[in-house]
Design a protein around this motif. Sequence first.
Motif, short mmCIF file in Angstrom:
data_model
loop_
_atom_site.label_atom_id
_atom_site.label_comp_id
_atom_site.label_asym_id
_atom_site.label_seq_id
_atom_site.Cartn_x
_atom_site.Cartn_y
_atom_site.Cartn_z
N SER A 148 0.83 -1.21 0.00
CA SER A 148 0.00 0.00 0.00
C SER A 148 0.86 1.26 0.00
CB SER A 148 -0.95 0.00 1.20
OG SER A 148 -0.24 0.19 2.40
N CYS A 149 2.02 1.21 0.68
CA CYS A 149 2.93 2.35 0.65
C CYS A 149 3.49 2.57 -0.75
CB CYS A 149 4.06 2.16 1.65
SG CYS A 149 3.55 2.34 3.36
N GLY A 208 1.25 6.60 -6.82
CA GLY A 208 0.09 7.42 -7.13
C GLY A 208 0.36 8.90 -6.92
N GLU A 209 1.10 9.22 -5.85
CA GLU A 209 1.47 10.62 -5.60
C GLU A 209 2.40 11.15 -6.68
OE1 GLU A 209 3.91 13.01 -2.15
OE2 GLU A 209 2.64 11.33 -1.54
N ARG A 248 0.65 4.07 -2.87
CA ARG A 248 0.40 5.48 -2.52
C ARG A 248 1.52 6.38 -3.04
NH1 ARG A 248 -0.22 5.60 3.53
NH2 ARG A 248 0.46 3.45 3.46
N ALA A 249 2.77 5.93 -2.92
CA ALA A 249 3.90 6.75 -3.38
C ALA A 249 3.88 6.91 -4.90
CB ALA A 249 5.22 6.12 -2.93
N ASP A 273 -4.96 8.39 -8.28
CA ASP A 273 -5.42 7.70 -7.09
C ASP A 273 -4.76 6.32 -7.05
OD1 ASP A 273 -8.24 6.01 -5.93
OD2 ASP A 273 -7.22 7.60 -4.81
N PRO A 274 -4.30 5.86 -5.88
CA PRO A 274 -3.66 4.53 -5.83
C PRO A 274 -4.56 3.40 -6.33
CG PRO A 274 -3.24 5.72 -3.81
CD PRO A 274 -4.22 6.55 -4.60
N TRP A 275 -5.87 3.51 -6.17
CA TRP A 275 -6.77 2.47 -6.65
C TRP A 275 -6.87 2.46 -8.17
CZ3 TRP A 275 -8.28 -1.34 -3.66
CH2 TRP A 275 -8.26 -1.16 -2.29
#
Length: 148
Positions: free
Chosen positions: A123-124, A130-131, A127-128, A136-138
């Motif tokens: 998940s990290c 995606g940023e 998220r990274a 969005d990470p999804w």
Amino acid sequence: MFRSRRTTVQTPILRGRGRDRHGRGFRSSATGPFLPPLRTRIDTFDMTIASTVDYLRMVWPTELSDVIFEVAPGPASVVPDVGVERYSVDNRERRITFYRLPIQRLSRLHRNDEFHQRMVIESCVFRAVGELLGKDPWDLAPDRFRHF
């Protein structure tokens, strides 16, 4: 009865990593010659990061071709009002750095097993990335979670 005292000069013993201690032979690995080496938390963390990054590079090959992924033990400082960062994203240099110790030790898991630890690490990464990509990470891998 008279006993003679014999004096012997002992030579100093060179003590190193593989010394013969108490006549038992030289030291070997903890797992022995016939078992695979033990997996450490660092190895598991690095393999999880690498496999997740490889998956995302297959899904987004052009966007992630020049991105550099790094693993560091921890951040240099604590961000006020945020706490300890789990990762840092540098858009100018196209670099993502994951901090192993905060991810492993500061994550509150409801079940502390290998599967949930891997999910936190993945998940990290999502998220990274995606940023970095502004997504969005999804949305990075929508087909990965459709089987549920």
